[in-house]
Design a protein around this motif. Structure first.
Motif, PDB file in Angstrom:
ATOM      1  N   UNK A   1       2.891  39.623  30.687  1.00 54.81           N
ATOM      2  CA  UNK A   1       3.410  39.894  29.350  1.00 54.81           C
ATOM      3  C   UNK A   1       4.892  40.247  29.384  1.00 54.81           C
ATOM      4  N   UNK A   2       5.318  40.972  30.429  1.00 55.53           N
ATOM      5  CA  UNK A   2       6.747  41.281  30.561  1.00 55.53           C
ATOM      6  C   UNK A   2       7.574  40.016  30.762  1.00 55.53           C
ATOM      7  N   UNK A   3       7.074  39.125  31.611  1.00 53.50           N
ATOM      8  CA  UNK A   3       7.785  37.876  31.867  1.00 53.50           C
ATOM      9  C   UNK A   3       7.829  36.991  30.621  1.00 53.50           C
ATOM     10  N   UNK A   4       6.722  36.948  29.898  1.00 50.43           N
ATOM     11  CA  UNK A   4       6.667  36.122  28.695  1.00 50.43           C
ATOM     12  C   UNK A   4       7.597  36.657  27.607  1.00 50.43           C
ATOM     13  N   UNK A   5       7.691  37.965  27.507  1.00 46.42           N
ATOM     14  CA  UNK A   5       8.607  38.556  26.528  1.00 46.42           C
ATOM     15  C   UNK A   5      10.056  38.218  26.886  1.00 46.42           C
ATOM     16  N   UNK A   6      10.381  38.282  28.169  1.00 45.73           N
ATOM     17  CA  UNK A   6      11.725  37.903  28.603  1.00 45.73           C
ATOM     18  C   UNK A   6      11.998  36.429  28.321  1.00 45.73           C
ATOM     19  N   UNK A   7      10.985  35.615  28.535  1.00 42.57           N
ATOM     20  CA  UNK A   7      11.111  34.186  28.251  1.00 42.57           C
ATOM     21  C   UNK A   7      11.439  33.958  26.779  1.00 42.57           C
TER      22      UNK A   7
END
Length: 338
Positions: free
Chosen positions: A16-22
């Motif tokens: 979820x952290x990576x997707x938010x950054x994406x």
């Protein structure tokens, strides 16, 4: 097992952290943002823990802002749908986003002439999850005027003369209309509230629909809407009767009973209509006497004898018969004879 669950939670949080950054760094790539949003809602769907974590890291607020700021329709639609999924999955997410400001934003989506049918449907879905089992959402939908817009969509989205659901454009409009019906149901129920008195304004239109069409795709949503709007509210029940709604329901029941000789779906639909009839007269059995001219009790007894009904459906029919005959001597005499 505990270590496995902990590992899954860590993976979920990392994803979820990576997707938010994406999402944040792909502002010029709507397709990538859409894919990221799809992955986010697939993680958060029916996962309260994931939804709550995404809220804690600021994801919920970012997607809310993205839905408003993006110039790309596919991103707006995906953002709204993702918001709805997360709100539906976690009550704290529902509470944090349930503000008059969000309802006002959703109103803008619905009235914008550039909004397509699907974007409007996503907006209605977010309204649905905000008001479901939430008295604060039900208050905001009324105070912001959003419920008036939903009632306007109920009246104007679909035409009885153009009910060809095999046509793609008509089917998209039907999906929006059906979503509006579901949302209006949530606006008046759990808990029951003042929205019932507002929603009864479209009873004449609901009556016209029932008069012109007995297809399940129309009758089921309308019966759900009418049944919940009149529930335990004698004033609203009397208004429905005054516009001829009870007579129309009785006539629809007769038609379905005649059709049920050939169709199992008509039998099931007749039960739905029966439950709605009961909701209309349950608080004032005197109104049930008006059904005598349609021989409603006789129709209900015929329906009760159908072998395909389950126990719950039969109980609903018996309760309706009871309310119909409570103050009607002729109907009671008929029951004694049979």
């Amino acid at each position: 097992m505990e270590n496995q669950n902990l590992q899954k939670t860590l993976y979920m949080k990392t994803d979820l952290n990576l997707l938010l950054e994406c999402l944040k760094y792909q502002m010029d790539c709507p397709l990538s943002q859409k894919e990221a949003l799809i992955t986010i809602y697939s993680i958060c769907q029916q996962n309260s823990e994931a939804s709550e974590y995404f809220r804690e890291i600021g994801g919920l607020r970012f997607i809310n802002d993205l839905a408003k700021s993006s110039v790309h329709c596919i991103v707006k639609e995906a953002a709204l749908f993702t918001l709805g999924i997360i709100i539906e999955s976690n009550v704290y997410c529902q509470q944090s986003l349930c503000t008059s400001a969000l309802f006002e934003d959703l109103i803008l989506f619905l009235i914008n002439k550039d909004s397509g049918v699907n974007l409007k449907r996503m907006s209605v879905y977010v309204i649905l999850v905000l008001v479901s089992n939430n008295k604060y959402g039900q208050t905001y939908v009324r105070e912001t005027g959003c419920i008036g817009l939903l009632l306007q969509l109920f009246r104007t989205t679909l035409s009885a003369s153009e009910m060809n659901l095999s046509d793609e454009n008509t089917y998209q409009c039907y999906q929006l209309w059906s979503s509006v019906c579901s949302t209006l149901c949530a606006c008046v129920n759990n808990p029951q509230n003042d929205n019932q008195s507002i929603c009864c304004a479209v009873f004449p239109y609901a009556k016209e629909w029932l008069e012109s069409c007995t297809e399940p795709e129309i009758v089921r949503p309308i019966c759900s809407f009418v049944g919940l709007t009149v529930a335990n509210n004698s004033t609203v029940q009397k208004y429905f009767v005054s516009v001829g709604g009870l007579d129309t329901l009785a006539q629809v029941l007769i038609k379905l009973m005649h059709d049920s000789c050939m169709s199992h779906s008509s039998t099931k639909l007749a039960v739905v209509v029966t439950k709605t009839l009961d909701a209309c007269i349950a608080n004032d059995s005197a109104m049930g006497g008006a059904l005598a001219k349609y021989h409603t009790v006789s129709e209900l007894l015929n329906l009760l004898s159908n072998d395909t009904l389950d126990t719950g459906e039969k109980i609903s029919i018996i309760l309706t018969i009871g309310h119909c005959t409570e103050v009607c001597g002729r109907a009671q005499e008929y029951l004694l004879k049979v």
